[in-house]
Design an enzyme around this catalytic site. Sequence first.
Site: not given
Length: 287
Positions: A78, A133, A136, A164
């Site tokens: 991020i 990220g 992810d 998340d």
Amino acid sequence: RLTGTMSSGDPTPAYTTLSVSQPATSITHVELHRPEKRNAMNKAFWSEMVECFTQISGDPECRVVVVSGAGKVFTAGIDLMDMASVFQHEGGDVARNAWNMRRIIAKYQESFTVIERCPKPVVVAVHGACIGGGVDLITACDIRLCTQDAWFQVKEVDIGLAADVGTLQRLPKVIGSRSLVNELALTARKMYADEAKDSGLVSHVFPDKEAMMAGALEMAREIAGRSPVAVQGTKVNLIYSRDHSVAEGLDYMATWNMSMLQSEDIVKSAVASMEKKSPETITFSKL
């Protein structure tokens, strides 16, 4: 930073964080393209990923996708400087702030879920750092490759939050050891290429990026040479079965194949097999 057009002939949107090209027939290459920022994920990236993979999902010319990163690393995760304003609240009602935050988180989750929902298989090729990220993102892909110098880090606890947008949900289904997943997520330690291979996070490790990209494209060509009905049906059912019981998966498979088994691709593939020909010699209709 866009290169080329989608094979249907329609111009591809002018992305600012991605570079999209077609390196070979039926293969789409999506490159994270902010090399000067180590491919950090800014606000534009999240919406562009949804737009890009939504278009790929509906492109009948595309049969397989390769994802990689431009520059020295895959992604630094991020972009904290760019994204800081998204998570700031100036007073107001706590409940309403919370509802708004939930909407924002769900929007960002979609940026990687769209990869998993894309019926075309996605091969991701990681070099250098894959942080936060980035983990992810790659856990939403179907096949993961990396270079010997690659490393992976579930970084979120170091910046004060629980991951998340997919890692905590998908990584346990990718790596067999729940203990290892917990360790990586709770300590934010780095996992290097050899351990990533041993744990099952990646299936192949290459000496350098050039060799990895050649390997990724060769794998993509093999997939693209098979029946798109068979390939896309396989991906859809693998993901469904991952999230359901064996009995539910078998029932879904039977319902799926009661129509798909009537495809002309089966006859074409059977004839080629009897004639000792590769599936890549067959001309399959677009899907």
